[in-house]
Design an enzyme around this catalytic site. Structure first.
Site, PDB file in Angstrom:
ATOM      1  N   LYS A  19      41.282  43.803  33.800  1.00 39.45           N
ATOM      2  CA  LYS A  19      42.351  44.688  34.236  1.00 39.45           C
ATOM      3  C   LYS A  19      42.882  44.575  35.110  1.00 39.45           C
ATOM      4  O   LYS A  19      42.541  43.517  36.237  1.00 39.45           O
ATOM      5  CB  LYS A  19      42.018  45.739  34.143  1.00 39.45           C
ATOM      6  CG  LYS A  19      43.035  47.112  34.731  1.00 39.45           C
ATOM      7  CD  LYS A  19      43.097  47.383  35.506  1.00 39.45           C
ATOM      8  CE  LYS A  19      43.647  47.686  36.593  1.00 39.45           C
ATOM      9  NZ  LYS A  19      44.592  47.297  37.799  1.00 39.45           N
ATOM     10  N   GLU A  44      34.990  38.662  44.851  1.00 42.60           N
ATOM     11  CA  GLU A  44      35.627  37.464  45.499  1.00 42.60           C
ATOM     12  C   GLU A  44      36.952  38.431  46.235  1.00 42.60           C
ATOM     13  O   GLU A  44      37.519  38.490  45.308  1.00 42.60           O
ATOM     14  CB  GLU A  44      36.627  36.976  44.295  1.00 42.60           C
ATOM     15  CG  GLU A  44      35.710  35.928  43.262  1.00 42.60           C
ATOM     16  CD  GLU A  44      34.561  34.583  44.682  1.00 42.60           C
ATOM     17  OE1 GLU A  44      35.084  34.554  45.498  1.00 42.60           O
ATOM     18  OE2 GLU A  44      34.272  34.155  44.059  1.00 42.60           O
ATOM     19  N   CYS A  69      43.851  33.978  48.945  1.00 41.16           N
ATOM     20  CA  CYS A  69      43.139  34.736  50.138  1.00 41.16           C
ATOM     21  C   CYS A  69      42.035  33.627  50.993  1.00 41.16           C
ATOM     22  O   CYS A  69      41.625  33.899  51.879  1.00 41.16           O
ATOM     23  CB  CYS A  69      41.427  34.713  48.719  1.00 41.16           C
ATOM     24  SG  CYS A  69      40.740  33.271  47.722  1.00 41.16           S
ATOM     25  N   GLU A  72      43.073  40.550  57.565  1.00 46.12           N
ATOM     26  CA  GLU A  72      43.934  40.066  56.688  1.00 46.12           C
ATOM     27  C   GLU A  72      45.057  40.165  56.103  1.00 46.12           C
ATOM     28  O   GLU A  72      46.149  41.212  56.188  1.00 46.12           O
ATOM     29  CB  GLU A  72      43.199  40.101  54.898  1.00 46.12           C
ATOM     30  CG  GLU A  72      44.192  38.867  54.809  1.00 46.12           C
ATOM     31  CD  GLU A  72      42.767  39.013  52.677  1.00 46.12           C
ATOM     32  OE1 GLU A  72      42.957  40.091  52.357  1.00 46.12           O
ATOM     33  OE2 GLU A  72      42.645  37.633  52.140  1.00 46.12           O
TER      34      GLU A  72
HETATM   35  P1  NAD Z   1      43.126  45.120  45.198  1.00 47.34           P
HETATM   36  O1  NAD Z   1      41.955  45.289  45.893  1.00 47.34           O
HETATM   37  O2  NAD Z   1      44.615  46.175  46.013  1.00 47.34           O
HETATM   38  O3  NAD Z   1      42.999  45.300  43.478  1.00 47.34           O
HETATM   39  C1  NAD Z   1      42.697  44.371  43.261  1.00 47.34           C
HETATM   40  C2  NAD Z   1      42.150  44.578  41.568  1.00 47.34           C
HETATM   41  O4  NAD Z   1      41.669  46.046  41.382  1.00 47.34           O
HETATM   42  C3  NAD Z   1      43.567  45.502  41.005  1.00 47.34           C
HETATM   43  O5  NAD Z   1      43.451  44.927  39.383  1.00 47.34           O
HETATM   44  C4  NAD Z   1      43.559  46.853  40.919  1.00 47.34           C
HETATM   45  O6  NAD Z   1      44.147  46.822  40.249  1.00 47.34           O
HETATM   46  C5  NAD Z   1      42.127  46.839  40.815  1.00 47.34           C
HETATM   47  N1  NAD Z   1      41.409  48.522  41.476  1.00 47.34           N
HETATM   48  C6  NAD Z   1      41.731  49.201  42.750  1.00 47.34           C
HETATM   49  N2  NAD Z   1      41.172  50.129  43.352  1.00 47.34           N
HETATM   50  C7  NAD Z   1      40.361  50.149  41.730  1.00 47.34           C
HETATM   51  C8  NAD Z   1      39.494  50.471  41.565  1.00 47.34           C
HETATM   52  N3  NAD Z   1      39.156  52.130  42.432  1.00 47.34           N
HETATM   53  N4  NAD Z   1      38.308  50.997  40.465  1.00 47.34           N
HETATM   54  C9  NAD Z   1      38.874  49.533  39.649  1.00 47.34           C
HETATM   55  N5  NAD Z   1      39.600  48.996  40.293  1.00 47.34           N
HETATM   56  C10 NAD Z   1      40.472  48.971  41.029  1.00 47.34           C
HETATM   57  O7  NAD Z   1      43.477  43.514  45.755  1.00 47.34           O
HETATM   58  P2  NAD Z   1      44.772  43.502  45.415  1.00 47.34           P
HETATM   59  O8  NAD Z   1      45.755  43.138  46.125  1.00 47.34           O
HETATM   60  O9  NAD Z   1      45.277  42.903  44.206  1.00 47.34           O
HETATM   61  O10 NAD Z   1      44.283  41.157  46.309  1.00 47.34           O
HETATM   62  C11 NAD Z   1      44.790  40.777  47.074  1.00 47.34           C
HETATM   63  C12 NAD Z   1      43.348  40.285  47.916  1.00 47.34           C
HETATM   64  O11 NAD Z   1      42.821  39.927  47.010  1.00 47.34           O
HETATM   65  C13 NAD Z   1      43.234  39.796  48.918  1.00 47.34           C
HETATM   66  O12 NAD Z   1      42.442  41.044  49.724  1.00 47.34           O
HETATM   67  C14 NAD Z   1      43.273  38.582  49.098  1.00 47.34           C
HETATM   68  O13 NAD Z   1      42.325  38.215  49.761  1.00 47.34           O
HETATM   69  C15 NAD Z   1      41.949  38.805  47.856  1.00 47.34           C
HETATM   70  N6  NAD Z   1      41.937  38.023  46.823  1.00 47.34           N
HETATM   71  C16 NAD Z   1      40.601  37.120  46.824  1.00 47.34           C
HETATM   72  C17 NAD Z   1      40.606  36.099  46.306  1.00 47.34           C
HETATM   73  C18 NAD Z   1      38.774  34.828  46.308  1.00 47.34           C
HETATM   74  O14 NAD Z   1      38.623  34.730  45.649  1.00 47.34           O
HETATM   75  N7  NAD Z   1      38.091  35.766  47.326  1.00 47.34           N
HETATM   76  C19 NAD Z   1      40.941  34.999  45.714  1.00 47.34           C
HETATM   77  C20 NAD Z   1      42.408  36.432  45.328  1.00 47.34           C
HETATM   78  C21 NAD Z   1      42.502  37.196  46.328  1.00 47.34           C
END
Ligand code: NAD
Length: 493
Positions: A175, A250, A284, A385
């Site tokens: 997803k 991640e 990230c 962040e």
């Molecule tokens: P997010 O946490 O808002 O969403 C990530 C995913 O989780 C989305 O697909 C979202 O729909 C889903 N999600 C949200 N609530 C959920 C729930 N209750 N249950 C299951 N799934 C749920 O993150 P974002 O805003 O899309 O991305 C940005 C973040 O991602 C930043 O913090 C960034 O640092 C991190 N990131 C980390 C890496 C890494 O490799 N460490 C890489 C890229 C981004």
């Protein structure tokens, strides 16, 4: 405007709700496609397709070599569709076209790398303390894997999770983020052309609480691999823990990019600029805390400002653009809020600090490359962040203080160390509480190198051979070859 459906069991399926979400072109600031607003019914359908593929389909009995060949063909098809996939990421996500062709080539390389690993997953014949018993271990696919991904690099995340999971013999439901789902849906349909059996890779879309949460709770999901924020990651981890599911996480970062006085300053400036303004800081690994040794801080800051002033902000489709828009409206607002917070905390804005305007800038989601000084490491701007083009410059006196400041954060994803002293490079790198250290470079990624976080930046590793291990369970098989009954074993367990 194109309307998409979920990709389940090798075909497009409309959402059970009959509802769709708009997906927005961040440059134009307008919706350009519709994606399914998935719910628990769609979640069940996708998991059931993945479970069937694992148990009854050709995937379940296929040789590892045949699996590898399909993964290789997915790499080929990725290369054959570079332009289309690159344009889609620019349109849906505001990525730079100039960077996307290389990024999609890298996606293909990830598939090739794991294609090669598929038939090199070996078990062992174990030495045994018992006579007449042969002990064997095999490495078996963990089962149905759920991948939940962030919005900032959809096809990269898909490859980094799905390629090793499929190499291990698992099936996947992914997803992607509701902000950038289109490329994953299109990509899944391409995998069918590569011969991937139906149900092995399923893509469903929608909001986290509507479809992400029921997917995590689904009893037939054995493992959750998540890329996203630490706040959502904690919720997903908690839900997965209730069912004893394995996770990899991640998560976010607040990475220090540390410049010592003996560094090549020209290279270090380039590394600092690309570390924070690459991808508009929506990475990230953004090097958002620039730690500069006090003896060179003024000189380095001048060089930095000169370089930052030349960063070209504009249309992501334009080959000369170096920084595009914020990918989502909420992210744009979040960055603006952090700039206000930094000012209110007493940080001094040396550059930028407001919405970007000018030729080629549209849609209201652009922010100027922004640099703050007078930042102390305890301020929110240095601890939280931002995920945008906002850099905090922090001075330090010596190696010990650099390490202390660098580690003084909840995160532990990555760090840069710039120095001409190899001993210092090793000492500092060993002391840093992060998953990746870049020495005299920054933002150098390799699908062959394990990647992941310490502390609140995550659990487990992606990339490299370690990634395949995350999707495998070790099974022990003990066989008696004795002609008489083996001795009793009184070890309690
Ligand atoms: P997010 O946490 O808002 O969403 C990530 C995913 O989780 C989305 O697909 C979202 O729909 C889903 N999600 C949200 N609530 C959920 C729930 N209750 N249950 C299951 N799934 C749920 O993150 P974002 O805003 O899309 O991305 C940005 C973040 O991602 C930043 O913090 C960034 O640092 C991190 N990131 C980390 C890496 C890494 O490799 N460490 C890489 C890229 C981004």
């Amino acid at each position: 405007m194109k309307t998409y459906s979920h990709w389940i069991a090798g075909q497009f399926q409309e959402p059970a709700s009959g509802e769709w979400l708009d997906t927005v072109d961040p440059y134009q600031g307008e919706p350009w496609a519709k994606i399914p607003k998935g719910n628990a019914i769609d979640a069940s359908a996708a998991v059931s397709a993945a479970k069937t593929a694992m148990t009854n389909g050709p995937w379940a009995t296929m040789s590892a070599t045949a699996r590898g060949k399909i993964l290789r063909r997915i790499g080929d098809i990725t290369l054959g569709n570079i332009d289309q996939l690159a344009q889609m990421e620019v349109r849906d996500n505001g990525k730079l076209l100039a960077e996307m062709s290389g990024a999609i080539k890298n996606v293909a390389e990830i598939w090739y790398y794991y294609a090669g690993l598929a038939d090199k997953i070996e078990g062992s014949v174990m030495p045994m303390e018992k006579a007449g018993i042969v002990g064997l271990t095999s490495r078996e696919p963990i089962g149905v894997v759920l991948a939940l991904t962030a919005w900032n690099a959809p096809l990269n995340f898909l490859a980094l999770k799905c390629a090793p999971a499929l190499a291990a013999g698992c099936s996947v439901v992914i997803k992607p983020s509701e902000f950038s789902s289109v490329s994953s849906l299109e990509f899944a349909a391409l995998t069918k052309m590569a011969g991937l059996p139906d149900g092995v890779l399923n893509v469903v879309t929608g909001l986290g609480q509507d479809i992400g949460a029921p997917l995590v709770e689904h009893p037939d999901v054995s493992m959750v691999t998540f890329t996203g924020s630490d706040a959502t990651g904690a919720k997903v981890y908690e839900a997965a823990a209730r069912h004893m599911k394995r996770v990899t996480m991640e998560l976010g970062g607040k990475s220090p990019n540390i410049i010592f006085e003996d560094a090549d300053l020209e290279l270090a400036v380039a590394g600092a600029i690309s570390g924070i303004f690459g991808g508009g800081g929506q990475m990230c690994t953004a090097g958002s805390r620039l730690l500069v040794q006090n003896s060179i801080k003024d000189e380095f800051t001048d060089l930095l400002l000169t370089a930052a002033r030349s960063v070209k902000v504009g249309n992501p489709m334009d080959a000369s653009t170096q920084m595009g828009p914020m990918s989502t409206a909420p992210q744009y607002q979040k960055v603006i809020n952090y700039i206000d917070i930094a000012r209110a905390e007493g940080a001094k804005c040396l550059l930028g600090g407001k919405p970007a305007t000018g030729p080629g800038i549209k849609g209201g989601q652009f922010i100027e490359p922004t640099i703050f000084t007078n930042v102390s490491n305890s301020m929110r701007i240095a601890q939280e962040e931002v995920f945008g083009p906002v850099l905090s410059v922090i001075g330090f006196e010596d190696e010990a203080e650099a390490i202390e400041i660098a580690n003084n954060t909840l995160y532990g994803l990555a760090a840069g160390v710039w120095t001409g002293n190899i001993g210092r490079l090793f000492r500092v790198s060993k002391a840093l509480e992060v998953g990746t250290v870049w020495g005299n470079t920054y933002r150098t990624y390799s699908y062959m190198m394990p990647f992941g976080g310490m502390k609140q930046s995550g659990i487990g590793r992606e990339s490299g051979i370690e990634a395949v291990n995350e999707y495998l369970e070790t099974k022990s098989l003990m066989i008696s070859i004795a002609e008489t009954r083996p001795e009793n074993n009184f070890v309690p367990r």
